[in-house]
Each structure stands twice: as C-alpha cells, then as structure tokens.
Enzyme design. Structure first.
Site, short mmCIF file in Angstrom:
data_model
loop_
_atom_site.label_atom_id
_atom_site.label_comp_id
_atom_site.label_asym_id
_atom_site.label_seq_id
_atom_site.Cartn_x
_atom_site.Cartn_y
_atom_site.Cartn_z
N HIS A 164 -7.07 7.70 0.88
CA HIS A 164 -5.69 7.58 1.36
C HIS A 164 -5.62 6.53 2.46
CE1 HIS A 164 -5.11 11.54 -0.58
NE2 HIS A 164 -3.83 11.21 -0.62
N HIS A 165 -4.38 6.13 2.76
CA HIS A 165 -4.11 5.14 3.81
C HIS A 165 -4.62 5.61 5.19
CE1 HIS A 165 -0.78 7.70 5.24
NE2 HIS A 165 -0.63 7.97 3.95
N THR A 211 4.49 18.70 3.67
CA THR A 211 3.54 18.43 4.75
C THR A 211 2.25 19.20 4.48
OG1 THR A 211 5.41 18.24 6.25
CG2 THR A 211 3.23 18.45 7.26
N LYS A 269 -3.05 8.67 7.28
CA LYS A 269 -3.07 10.10 6.88
C LYS A 269 -3.95 10.88 7.86
CE LYS A 269 -3.84 13.28 3.03
NZ LYS A 269 -2.64 14.10 3.25
N GLY A 308 -4.85 17.81 0.83
CA GLY A 308 -4.50 19.08 0.20
C GLY A 308 -4.74 19.03 -1.30
N THR A 309 -4.54 17.87 -1.90
CA THR A 309 -4.73 17.72 -3.35
C THR A 309 -6.22 17.81 -3.71
OG1 THR A 309 -2.80 16.33 -3.39
CG2 THR A 309 -4.21 16.23 -5.32
#
Ligand SMILES: NC(=O)c1ccc[n+]([C@@H]2O[C@H](COP(=O)([O-])OP(=O)(O)OC[C@H]3O[C@@H](n4cnc5c(N)ncnc54)[C@H](OP(=O)(O)O)[C@@H]3O)[C@@H](O)[C@H]2O)c1
Length: 231
Positions: free
Chosen positions: A137-138, A78, A141, A147-148
């Site tokens: 992202h979708h 998470t 999210k 975080g990446t």
C-alpha cells in the site's frame, strides 16, 4: 438520500464525488469540524439518512459510537480497530442500530477472497509448498498488515488450519492496494493476486453499501451484503 461523509481524506473525497454524481445530497465532515465528536450529535445529524465513515484508526470507534447513539445507519471502511469491534457490535445491537463494516469495499477483492479459500483448500495436502501473503500500500497507510491481508489469512486458515500464512507488508509510494497469496514449491510457484488500480472501486462499493443499509438493523459485513448469509 442525505449522506454525511465523516473524514475528508482520500477515501472521503472519492466517495463524496461519486455520491454527488449519483444525485445524493452530500455533506462532508472533516477533523476540525468534528473536534471531540462535536459534529456527530443528534441535532447536527437531523434528517441524515446514512453516514459513511473513512477516518483513522484512532478516531473511528468514537465516531461510530456517536453515530450509533444518534440513530444514524453507518457504513465504515476505516481499518485498524479490531480490538474495539466487540464493544461496537454490542452497542449496535443494544441500540437497534445499523452498521456495515468492510476492510475492503472492492467487489473484486471479495471474489478474490473466495478464490483464495479454494486455492488454500487445494494446497492443504501439499506440504512441499510454502504459503505466504504479500500486501503493498501507499506510504500514507497507517495500519499494517492491512485489514484485507488479515481477511485473506483468515480465509486461508479456514481451508487449511495447519498453515500460518505469514504476511509481509510494504508501505511505499502511491500504491492503492495490492494483495497476493503465493504457494512456493521446490520447482514452481503459484500466485493469486488482486491489484486495485485506483480508489474508485472502493468508493463504488462503499456507496452501494450506503444505499443498501437503511432499514436493515444489525452489524453487517460487505461479504454478507454481496453474497447473502450471516457475517
Ligand atoms: N474499506 C476500504 O475499502 C478502504 C479503502 C481505502 C482505505 N481504507 C481505510 O480507510 C481509512 C481512511 O483512508 P484514507 O486513505 O481516506 O485516509 P486519509 O487520506 O488519511 O483520510 C483520513 C481523514 O480522516 C480525517 N479525520 C481524522 N480524525 C477525524 C475525525 N475524528 N472526524 C472526522 N475526520 C477525521 C483526517 O483528517 P486529518 O488529516 O486532519 O487528521 C483525514 O482527512 C483508513 O483506515 C484506510 O486504511 C479502507
């Protein structure tokens, strides 16, 4: 192993399916069953070898506290709980617990991050190029930047502390996760990107971490598990 999966969403379901395929005994705990942390007591977790936690930014810290207090080694993917991380790290160490956190469980992403650091080192003395990060992202999210993307910026700054590496986040459609580092110059552009095709890559990495963690107390990163070393 006896695996408890906390969170019955997209990632929880993907990890549960893979763990069952690999012959583990799997129990999934959803939000309703876990109201107020009710499902994460030592009694309810008796006999559990490992917990895998994929919930939401507002639920993760409370879940981790309960799992650590119950003495269950835990893997969490998470994201969006950076502010609580020092407190959770202290708790893990004071209780002799085992926790592995990764903002991204894809093996390709961790190789990509290493390559990005190399790229940043190569461009460090080239101020004519502007550097930026784009992540997509979708629509579901919740946190941004991812975080990446924050990790990607961190790797860039390690190699080139002068640059900002600004991040642009897109939230739309069904994109499992795309990250791109670009150096754009007056006459040319260089990009390094990672594109996740599905959630399967994250599930494989999370399960590998779950199989690795029992018997290894401390606060671990997926990077340290993959490549050795601290952090
Ligand atoms: N590390 C990685 O490789 C990686 C990869 C993909 C995603 N992620 C991150 O993992 C997290 C989950 O992603 P996802 O796509 O699976 O999200 P999701 O589909 O929204 O699933 C989250 C699930 O957690 C449940 N939940 C909320 N609070 C809970 C609690 N206290 N106890 C048990 N379950 C609870 C939610 O239930 P309700 O819907 O009923 O609220 C929902 O089913 C996000 O932070 C995401 O950014 C990480």
């Amino acid at each position: 192993m006896q695996i408890v999966i906390v969170g019955n969403g997209r990632m929880g379901r993907a990890v549960a399916a893979l763990a069952a395929e690999r012959g583990h005994a799997v129990r999934v705990i959803g939000r309703e069953e876990n109201a107020g942390g009710a499902a994460l007591t030592p009694e309810r977790l008796a006999g559990v070898d490992i917990a895998i936690e994929f919930t939401r930014p507002d639920a993760v810290a409370g879940n981790l506290e309960r799992l650590i207090e119950a003495g269950v080694p835990t893997v969490t993917g998470t994201t969006g709980w950076t502010a609580e991380r020092p407190r959770i790290e202290r708790l893990v160490r004071s209780r002799g617990g085992a926790l592995l956190y990764a903002a991204n469980f894809s093996i390709g992403v961790h190789l990509f991050l290493r390559a990005a650091r190399e790229l940043a080192a190569l461009f460090a003395k080239r101020p004519e190029f502007g550097a930026f990060i784009l992540e997509e992202h979708h629509a579901g999210k919740l946190d941004a930047p991812s975080g990446t993307a924050a990790l990607l910026r961190e790797k860039g700054r390690e190699a080139d502390p002068v640059r900002e590496f600004p991040i642009t986040s897109v939230r739309a459609g069904f994109i499992p996760g795309t990250h791109q580092l670009t150096y754009d110059g007056p006459h040319e552009s260089v990009s390094l990107s990672h594109v996740a095709r599905s959630r399967a890559g994250f599930a494989v990495g999370a399960l590998a971490a779950a199989e690795w963690l029992p018997g290894r107390p401390g606060f671990h990163s997926f990077e340290a598990m993959l490549f050795g070393g601290a952090g």
